[in-house]
Write an enzyme that holds these catalytic residues in place. Structure first.
Site, mmCIF file in Angstrom:
data_model
loop_
_atom_site.group_PDB
_atom_site.id
_atom_site.type_symbol
_atom_site.label_atom_id
_atom_site.label_comp_id
_atom_site.label_asym_id
_atom_site.label_seq_id
_atom_site.Cartn_x
_atom_site.Cartn_y
_atom_site.Cartn_z
ATOM 1 N N ARG A 183 0.818 -1.218 0.000
ATOM 2 C CA ARG A 183 0.000 0.000 0.000
ATOM 3 C C ARG A 183 0.852 1.269 0.000
ATOM 4 O O ARG A 183 0.503 2.274 0.604
ATOM 5 C CB ARG A 183 -0.925 0.033 1.235
ATOM 6 C CG ARG A 183 -1.962 -1.070 1.282
ATOM 7 C CD ARG A 183 -3.021 -0.903 0.209
ATOM 8 N NE ARG A 183 -3.886 -2.071 0.189
ATOM 9 C CZ ARG A 183 -3.591 -3.205 -0.456
ATOM 10 N NH1 ARG A 183 -2.464 -3.296 -1.125
ATOM 11 N NH2 ARG A 183 -4.409 -4.230 -0.438
ATOM 12 N N SER A 232 -10.673 0.157 3.053
ATOM 13 C CA SER A 232 -9.931 -0.250 4.265
ATOM 14 C C SER A 232 -9.345 0.977 4.944
ATOM 15 O O SER A 232 -8.683 1.794 4.307
ATOM 16 C CB SER A 232 -8.786 -1.202 3.904
ATOM 17 O OG SER A 232 -9.301 -2.379 3.339
ATOM 18 N N GLU A 302 -4.479 3.561 6.260
ATOM 19 C CA GLU A 302 -4.372 3.466 4.807
ATOM 20 C C GLU A 302 -5.096 4.673 4.200
ATOM 21 O O GLU A 302 -4.777 5.125 3.113
ATOM 22 C CB GLU A 302 -5.044 2.157 4.350
ATOM 23 C CG GLU A 302 -4.811 1.804 2.919
ATOM 24 C CD GLU A 302 -5.290 0.392 2.599
ATOM 25 O OE1 GLU A 302 -6.120 0.268 1.680
ATOM 26 O OE2 GLU A 302 -4.896 -0.573 3.258
#
Length: 309
Positions: A183, A232, A302
């Site tokens: 990520r 998320s 995130e």
């Protein structure tokens, strides 16, 4: 346009009829985030070309006015006060997607929704992007955060990326010259991704359909897709699941104001009922502190934050 809003080079640009952009002063960011949350941006500017993007970034730099480029706001939480600078969205020239038969790759503008590239690959019986079925953001946003699943990220498909920054201008980099992480990527905060090349390969259309349907069904079953969210909220810690950790400390279904830790998946915070950014932030901080108290694990967000102190 009042003086408090901009210094003269930026002010002059934003009212210039030859400036290839749509300019919205004091634009509510809730209209531009999947959370449907966020106060006003000083200016929301949708640029239509590289030339317009260059001019806008240069004017912001000259005036020392903060600026940020956003995609579809799929992993963005904007504060209730909004953002005191310029939010840049990529319009017309950044929304082209073409397939190169010779290299078997897509050349895609950063403003193209990733889902439309996935659909185009499926239409042409090309594999490599099935993992991204249902991913809501743009190609630029997906590349910057190396979007994907635990097993696969978009970095696996990237051949090259072209960016624009105030320091280096336009630069095209091969995938190998970019550092990719879970990520994450090594693009600088002031680098705007403008285009990328994604490699795909021919596949059996029936096999492809099966893989895509399975990915879509899994997403539908395990994620709260009917309510606004940012996807998320936290990265999964090494060898662990953020959602499971949050559930284990008893926070699944927890509410603050109009925001709720999803009852479907605890790593999603949903906007149930006109939630504010503050509601979401309280749940984020609650999840972080409870998981840290119980397991000594610091959850890393995130979601990107915009306009917070």
């Amino acid at each position: 346009m009042s003086a408090r809003h901009a210094c003269s080079p930026l002010e002059a640009l934003l009212v210039d009829s030859a400036f290839d952009a749509d300019v919205y002063p004091d634009e509510p960011m809730r209209r531009h985030t999947m959370y449907r949350i966020g106060g006003p941006a000083r200016f929301y500017v949708q640029v239509g070309s590289i030339g317009a993007l260059k001019r806008l970034v240069a004017a912001c730099q000259e005036c020392a006015i903060p600026w940020v480029a956003v995609g579809r706001g799929s992993n963005l939480l904007v504060s209730d006060e909004g953002f005191p600078g310029v939010v840049i969205a990529l319009g017309r020239d950044f929304r082209a997607c073409r397939f190169d038969e010779e290299t078997c790759s897509f050349i895609v503008g950063a403003g193209v929704p990733l889902s439309s590239v996935v659909q185009e690959a499926f239409r042409r019986s090309l594999s490599g992007l099935e993992f991204a079925v249902g991913t809501p953001g743009t190609v630029g946003g997906a590349v910057r955060m190396n979007a994907g699943t635990r097993e696969q990220g978009i970095a696996d498909r990237v051949v090259s990326v072209t960016t624009l920054s105030p320091r280096s201008g336009l630069v095209r980099r091969e995938a190998a010259d970019i550092q990719w992480g879970y990520r994450s990527s090594s693009f600088a905060p002031d680098e705007v991704i403008v285009e990328c090349e994604l490699a795909v390969k021919p596949a059996d259309p029936y096999l492809l359909r099966g893989k895509m349907e399975a990915a879509h069904a899994r997403r539908k079953k395990t994620q709260p897709l009917t309510l606004p969210s940012c996807g998320s909220v936290f990265k999964n810690p090494e060898g662990s699941s953020a959602g499971q950790l949050i559930e284990q400390v008893g926070l699944k279904g927890e509410r603050v104001g109009g925001a709720q830790i999803s009852e479907v998946h605890a790593n999603f915070i949903v906007n149930r009922d006109n939630a504010t950014a503050q509601d979401v932030l309280e749940l984020i901080n609650m999840a972080r502190s409870k998981v840290y108290e119980a397991y000594g694990i610091e959850l890393q967000p995130e979601v990107r934050f915009l306009g917070f102190a």
